[in-house]
Design a protein around this motif. Structure first.
Motif, PDB file in Angstrom:
ATOM      1  N   PRO A   7       0.829  -1.217   0.000  1.00  0.00           N
ATOM      2  CA  PRO A   7       0.000   0.000   0.000  1.00  0.00           C
ATOM      3  C   PRO A   7       0.858   1.259   0.000  1.00  0.00           C
ATOM      4  CG  PRO A   7      -0.787  -1.584   1.633  1.00  0.00           C
ATOM      5  CD  PRO A   7       0.538  -2.088   1.157  1.00  0.00           C
ATOM      6  N   ILE A   8       0.193   2.402  -0.171  1.00  0.00           N
ATOM      7  CA  ILE A   8       0.898   3.674  -0.265  1.00  0.00           C
ATOM      8  C   ILE A   8       1.628   4.010   1.035  1.00  0.00           C
ATOM      9  CG2 ILE A   8      -1.060   5.057   0.535  1.00  0.00           C
ATOM     10  CD1 ILE A   8       1.424   5.969  -2.294  1.00  0.00           C
ATOM     11  N   TRP A   9       1.178   3.453   2.158  1.00  0.00           N
ATOM     12  CA  TRP A   9       1.836   3.718   3.432  1.00  0.00           C
ATOM     13  C   TRP A   9       3.249   3.147   3.471  1.00  0.00           C
ATOM     14  CZ3 TRP A   9       1.243   7.041   7.190  1.00  0.00           C
ATOM     15  CH2 TRP A   9       0.009   7.651   7.369  1.00  0.00           C
ATOM     16  N   TYR A  10       3.543   2.197   2.610  1.00  0.00           N
ATOM     17  CA  TYR A  10       4.924   1.703   2.556  1.00  0.00           C
ATOM     18  C   TYR A  10       5.855   2.793   2.030  1.00  0.00           C
ATOM     19  CZ  TYR A  10       8.940  -1.283   1.708  1.00  0.00           C
ATOM     20  OH  TYR A  10      10.203  -1.822   1.728  1.00  0.00           O
ATOM     21  N   LEU A  11       5.381   3.586   1.075  1.00  0.00           N
ATOM     22  CA  LEU A  11       6.175   4.720   0.602  1.00  0.00           C
ATOM     23  C   LEU A  11       6.349   5.747   1.724  1.00  0.00           C
ATOM     24  CD1 LEU A  11       7.583   6.399  -1.586  1.00  0.00           C
ATOM     25  CD2 LEU A  11       5.326   7.225  -2.295  1.00  0.00           C
ATOM     26  N   ALA A  12       5.268   5.998   2.490  1.00  0.00           N
ATOM     27  CA  ALA A  12       5.389   6.924   3.623  1.00  0.00           C
ATOM     28  C   ALA A  12       6.423   6.422   4.619  1.00  0.00           C
ATOM     29  CB  ALA A  12       4.029   7.089   4.301  1.00  0.00           C
ATOM     30  N   TYR A  13       6.409   5.104   4.870  1.00  0.00           N
ATOM     31  CA  TYR A  13       7.424   4.527   5.772  1.00  0.00           C
ATOM     32  C   TYR A  13       8.832   4.790   5.238  1.00  0.00           C
ATOM     33  CZ  TYR A  13      10.866   0.830   6.131  1.00  0.00           C
ATOM     34  OH  TYR A  13      12.053   0.150   6.187  1.00  0.00           O
ATOM     35  N   ALA A  14       9.036   4.553   3.942  1.00  0.00           N
ATOM     36  CA  ALA A  14      10.369   4.707   3.352  1.00  0.00           C
ATOM     37  C   ALA A  14      10.847   6.159   3.448  1.00  0.00           C
ATOM     38  CB  ALA A  14      10.353   4.248   1.894  1.00  0.00           C
ATOM     39  N   LEU A  15       9.944   7.121   3.235  1.00  0.00           N
ATOM     40  CA  LEU A  15      10.326   8.528   3.320  1.00  0.00           C
ATOM     41  C   LEU A  15      10.712   8.906   4.749  1.00  0.00           C
ATOM     42  CD1 LEU A  15       7.548  10.119   1.055  1.00  0.00           C
ATOM     43  CD2 LEU A  15       9.870   9.467   0.407  1.00  0.00           C
ATOM     44  N   ILE A  16       9.911   8.448   5.716  1.00  0.00           N
ATOM     45  CA  ILE A  16      10.225   8.744   7.122  1.00  0.00           C
ATOM     46  C   ILE A  16      11.522   8.069   7.528  1.00  0.00           C
ATOM     47  CG2 ILE A  16       9.415   8.501   9.497  1.00  0.00           C
ATOM     48  CD1 ILE A  16       6.542   8.551   8.390  1.00  0.00           C
ATOM     49  N   ASP A  17      11.710   6.828   7.080  1.00  0.00           N
ATOM     50  CA  ASP A  17      12.918   6.083   7.436  1.00  0.00           C
ATOM     51  C   ASP A  17      14.169   6.768   6.887  1.00  0.00           C
ATOM     52  OD1 ASP A  17      14.215   3.617   8.507  1.00  0.00           O
ATOM     53  OD2 ASP A  17      14.701   3.298   6.388  1.00  0.00           O
TER      54      ASP A  17
END
Length: 387
Positions: free
Chosen positions: A199-209
């Motif tokens: 899901p799109i939240w995986y991209l959000a995780y990657a940006l925060i990480d």
């Protein structure tokens, strides 16, 4: 015209000016971030009343990038204005969309708000910086605000980054061009990347990480500087070392203030029941939470090292001062008996028996030298001089 004679006031003014230049000169490679508060006190809530909200920026003045990705492929497009971005259709294979805006302008933010229907208070938080890092959950979307800290040459740059997740779209707003996300853009091109399947939240995780992990090399740089300052304090404790330590402590405090809320933010995304993050993405978000805890511990360790280094510097300076005082005391002790003898025979009395002797002068010098030698031997025996 005769040259004006310098006065005491002019000398004092020049001296104070020179001292001021020394104090205000840059002493460390890190510069503190400058706040850019834009919101006026008691202004109307929301972005609709922001100054310039109806005036579009010049085409190309604010970089706009759109990346459509999914199982069907990955397509990256750059736009010169927000109108073309909103009119740009999604590819036939669908998927997810990441919009990145490198600059804050009320017109662009408001147009995206109307196009994607996110809350006006979220748009206001994006525009008005700096904001405390936080997570805001709305009915249909989420807002994440973080501080992205980077090393630019020999200076530290900090800017606010806002992430809005709404449906299958993720929008990021940066204060200035440039970021730490280029590796993510490269990974998006890989057909086997999780971005295509998760899901799109995986991209959000990657940006925060990426934002969180970028702090590690910065803290390592601080550690190297502190080690160099420790060696310098041991060899030559200059006053500028203490000023360096003070600046580092201030900057570490700013980092701590920026990343302490990240722990709460990632914890809420990972463990809270109201979190919009899917379960299979929460495992990765938990890793970011662990990294945020590690960074806070490293910052605290660096601050403790600054305190220890400051105490060490004061101790070294005090020891050197004690050595100087001991040397001066020994010299004064050596000359004290000589001064006593010279004082006696320098008196203006008429009848001093020794003054008429033939060998009075060499006997006087012999007495002074022998007394000095005896005192040196005594000091060395006591361990006051030498090893």
């Amino acid at each position: 015209m005769p040259k004006k004679k310098p006065t005491l006031h002019s000398h004092l003014t020049d001296a104070v000016s020179s001292i001021g230049k020394l104090v205000t000169a840059p002493l460390h490679f890190v510069k503190p971030p400058k706040p850019t508060v834009a919101r006026k006190i008691a202004s109307s809530p929301g972005i609709e009343h922001a100054k310039g909200v109806d005036v579009p920026p010049a085409d190309g003045s604010i970089p706009i990038q759109c990346i459509d990705f999914g199982k069907g492929g990955c397509e990256k497009t750059d736009f010169s204005n927000v109108t073309d971005l909103i009119a740009h259709p999604r590819p036939e294979w669908g998927g997810f969309r990441w919009i990145n805006i490198e600059g804050l302008h009320p017109f662009i933010i408001n147009e995206l708000r109307k196009a994607y229907d996110f809350h006006t208070l979220a748009a206001e938080d994006v525009l008005h910086t700096p904001q405390r890092p936080k997570l805001e959950l709305y009915d249909t979307h989420s807002l994440i605000i973080l501080d992205m800290v980077r090393l630019k040459g020999e200076s530290l740059a900090s800017e606010q980054v806002s992430i809005i997740v709404i449906g299958d779209t993720l929008i990021t707003f940066q204060e200035n061009p440039g970021d730490v996300w280029n590796p993510i853009r490269t990974r998006l091109q890989n057909p086997d990347a999780r971005f295509r399947r998760y899901p799109i939240w995986y991209l959000a995780y990657a940006l925060i990480d990426a934002i969180v992990d970028n702090i590690y090399p910065i803290l390592e740089r601080y550690g190297d500087v502190l080690n160099d300052l420790e060696e310098e304090a041991m060899e030559d404790p200059k006053p500028s070392i203490q000023q360096h330590i003070y600046l580092i402590k201030r900057e570490l405090y700013a980092l701590r203030r920026s990343f302490w809320p990240v722990r709460e933010l990632t914890s809420k995304l990972t463990f809270d029941e109201t979190s919009p993050v899917e379960k299979k993405v929460r495992v990765f978000m938990r890793d970011v939470h662990d990294h945020s805890l590690q960074i806070i511990e490293l910052i605290e360790s660096s601050r403790e090292m600054c305190n220890s280094l400051q105490d060490f510097y004061i101790s070294v300076v005090s020891n050197r001062m004690n050595e100087v005082m001991k040397a001066l005391t020994i010299m004064a002790s050596l000359f004290m008996p000589i001064t006593f003898f010279a004082g006696i025979y320098g008196m203006n009395f008429e009848h001093i028996p020794e003054l008429g002797w033939k060998y009075s002068y060499p006997i006087f010098w012999g007495l002074c030298i022998s007394t000095t030698v005896v005192l040196l031997w005594y000091f060395k025996r006591k361990g006051w001089i030498g090893k």
